[in-house]
Motif scaffolding. Sequence first.
Motif, PDB file in Angstrom:
ATOM      1  N   VAL A   1      15.075  62.517  55.528  1.00 43.57           N
ATOM      2  CA  VAL A   1      14.340  63.647  54.966  1.00 43.57           C
ATOM      3  C   VAL A   1      14.583  63.667  53.473  1.00 43.57           C
ATOM      4  N   GLN A   2      13.517  63.597  52.723  1.00 43.03           N
ATOM      5  CA  GLN A   2      13.665  63.598  51.267  1.00 43.03           C
ATOM      6  C   GLN A   2      12.471  64.299  50.637  1.00 43.03           C
ATOM      7  N   PRO A   3      12.624  64.694  49.389  1.00 42.93           N
ATOM      8  CA  PRO A   3      11.519  65.393  48.727  1.00 42.93           C
ATOM      9  C   PRO A   3      10.296  64.498  48.564  1.00 42.93           C
ATOM     10  N   MET A   4       9.184  65.174  48.354  1.00 43.08           N
ATOM     11  CA  MET A   4       7.908  64.461  48.270  1.00 43.08           C
ATOM     12  C   MET A   4       7.916  63.412  47.167  1.00 43.08           C
ATOM     13  N   ASN A   5       8.645  63.727  46.057  1.00 40.64           N
ATOM     14  CA  ASN A   5       8.599  62.821  44.913  1.00 40.64           C
ATOM     15  C   ASN A   5       9.687  61.750  44.958  1.00 40.64           C
ATOM     16  N   ALA A   6      10.368  61.640  46.075  1.00 37.27           N
ATOM     17  CA  ALA A   6      11.389  60.598  46.188  1.00 37.27           C
ATOM     18  C   ALA A   6      10.716  59.234  46.249  1.00 37.27           C
ATOM     19  N   ARG A   7      11.356  58.289  45.622  1.00 41.02           N
ATOM     20  CA  ARG A   7      10.796  56.944  45.611  1.00 41.02           C
ATOM     21  C   ARG A   7      11.539  56.051  46.585  1.00 41.02           C
ATOM     22  N   SER A   8      10.844  55.106  47.129  1.00 34.73           N
ATOM     23  CA  SER A   8      11.477  54.210  48.089  1.00 34.73           C
ATOM     24  C   SER A   8      12.537  53.349  47.401  1.00 34.73           C
ATOM     25  N   GLU A   9      12.386  53.146  46.075  1.00 31.71           N
ATOM     26  CA  GLU A   9      13.384  52.326  45.345  1.00 31.71           C
ATOM     27  C   GLU A   9      14.726  53.037  45.258  1.00 31.71           C
ATOM     28  N   ASP A  10      14.676  54.371  45.363  1.00 29.52           N
ATOM     29  CA  ASP A  10      15.915  55.140  45.252  1.00 29.52           C
ATOM     30  C   ASP A  10      16.551  55.406  46.614  1.00 29.52           C
ATOM     31  N   THR A  11      15.871  54.996  47.657  1.00 28.31           N
ATOM     32  CA  THR A  11      16.379  55.275  48.995  1.00 28.31           C
ATOM     33  C   THR A  11      17.420  54.229  49.394  1.00 28.31           C
ATOM     34  N   VAL A  12      18.576  54.722  49.719  1.00 26.20           N
ATOM     35  CA  VAL A  12      19.667  53.819  50.077  1.00 26.20           C
ATOM     36  C   VAL A  12      19.706  53.658  51.589  1.00 26.20           C
ATOM     37  N   CYS A  13      19.782  52.435  52.015  1.00 30.24           N
ATOM     38  CA  CYS A  13      19.848  52.158  53.452  1.00 30.24           C
ATOM     39  C   CYS A  13      21.178  52.645  54.008  1.00 30.24           C
ATOM     40  N   PRO A  14      21.177  53.470  55.064  1.00 28.31           N
ATOM     41  CA  PRO A  14      22.430  53.966  55.641  1.00 28.31           C
ATOM     42  C   PRO A  14      23.210  52.882  56.373  1.00 28.31           C
ATOM     43  N   HIS A  15      22.561  51.759  56.610  1.00 28.39           N
ATOM     44  CA  HIS A  15      23.238  50.698  57.362  1.00 28.39           C
ATOM     45  C   HIS A  15      23.968  49.730  56.440  1.00 28.39           C
ATOM     46  N   CYS A  16      23.321  49.336  55.357  1.00 24.71           N
ATOM     47  CA  CYS A  16      23.938  48.337  54.482  1.00 24.71           C
ATOM     48  C   CYS A  16      24.011  48.815  53.029  1.00 24.71           C
ATOM     49  N   GLN A  17      23.578  50.035  52.766  1.00 21.98           N
ATOM     50  CA  GLN A  17      23.652  50.636  51.425  1.00 21.98           C
ATOM     51  C   GLN A  17      22.839  49.875  50.375  1.00 21.98           C
ATOM     52  N   ALA A  18      21.906  49.098  50.816  1.00 26.10           N
ATOM     53  CA  ALA A  18      21.051  48.398  49.862  1.00 26.10           C
ATOM     54  C   ALA A  18      19.834  49.263  49.531  1.00 26.10           C
ATOM     55  N   LYS A  19      19.343  49.117  48.333  1.00 26.01           N
ATOM     56  CA  LYS A  19      18.128  49.856  47.959  1.00 26.01           C
ATOM     57  C   LYS A  19      16.918  48.951  48.121  1.00 26.01           C
ATOM     58  N   LYS A  20      16.730  48.549  49.336  1.00 25.89           N
ATOM     59  CA  LYS A  20      15.609  47.660  49.621  1.00 25.89           C
ATOM     60  C   LYS A  20      14.709  48.264  50.695  1.00 25.89           C
ATOM     61  N   ALA A  21      14.720  49.563  50.784  1.00 23.61           N
ATOM     62  CA  ALA A  21      13.966  50.218  51.848  1.00 23.61           C
ATOM     63  C   ALA A  21      12.471  50.220  51.533  1.00 23.61           C
ATOM     64  N   VAL A  22      11.705  50.021  52.569  1.00 28.62           N
ATOM     65  CA  VAL A  22      10.254  50.065  52.447  1.00 28.62           C
ATOM     66  C   VAL A  22       9.771  51.236  53.284  1.00 28.62           C
ATOM     67  N   ARG A  23       9.017  52.107  52.664  1.00 27.86           N
ATOM     68  CA  ARG A  23       8.567  53.300  53.379  1.00 27.86           C
ATOM     69  C   ARG A  23       7.458  52.940  54.364  1.00 27.86           C
ATOM     70  N   LEU A  24       7.615  53.424  55.547  1.00 21.91           N
ATOM     71  CA  LEU A  24       6.586  53.215  56.565  1.00 21.91           C
ATOM     72  C   LEU A  24       5.748  54.479  56.668  1.00 21.91           C
ATOM     73  N   LEU A  25       4.539  54.313  57.081  1.00 19.66           N
ATOM     74  CA  LEU A  25       3.681  55.476  57.286  1.00 19.66           C
ATOM     75  C   LEU A  25       4.056  56.129  58.599  1.00 19.66           C
ATOM     76  N   SER A  26       4.529  57.330  58.512  1.00 21.83           N
ATOM     77  CA  SER A  26       4.989  58.019  59.704  1.00 21.83           C
ATOM     78  C   SER A  26       4.359  59.402  59.773  1.00 21.83           C
ATOM     79  N   ALA A  27       3.142  59.453  60.199  1.00 18.24           N
ATOM     80  CA  ALA A  27       2.440  60.728  60.295  1.00 18.24           C
ATOM     81  C   ALA A  27       3.079  61.604  61.359  1.00 18.24           C
ATOM     82  N   PHE A  28       3.630  60.970  62.374  1.00 16.49           N
ATOM     83  CA  PHE A  28       4.225  61.716  63.477  1.00 16.49           C
ATOM     84  C   PHE A  28       5.427  62.517  63.004  1.00 16.49           C
TER      85      PHE A  28
END
Length: 102
Positions: A18-45
């Motif tokens: 859960v993050q604010p609307m203006n959060a960027r995927s580049e700033d998202t840290v992976c909780p598994h490996c702490q890398a900033k390589k996350a790619v946002r998926l479209l999740s309408a659900f």
Amino acid sequence: MPMYEYRCEGCGEGFEIVQPMNARSEDTVCPHCQAKKAVRLLSAFASKIVGDHKPGFGEMKAYDMLHERMDKFGKLPPIIGKRKPPTPPPSSDSDSGGDKPS
Ligand SMILES: [Zn+2]
């Protein structure tokens, strides 16, 4: 705040955050490996659950699809061989002995 679904390109794990609307995927840290390589998926659900609870077009369509599927399921013929034969009532052959005075 909306919930976003990500997939990490570093370790391949998917996660939701859960993050604010203006959060960027580049700033998202992976909780598994702490890398900033996350790619946002479209999740309408996911965003639908967190967001306003108004039945939108997508939700209505989902219900339609569900009902359509139920209709198809209901129209399926009964599975042959799985139906039990009707069991006769046990009290029907009590008067067939013939030793009754009539
Ligand atoms: Zn990762």
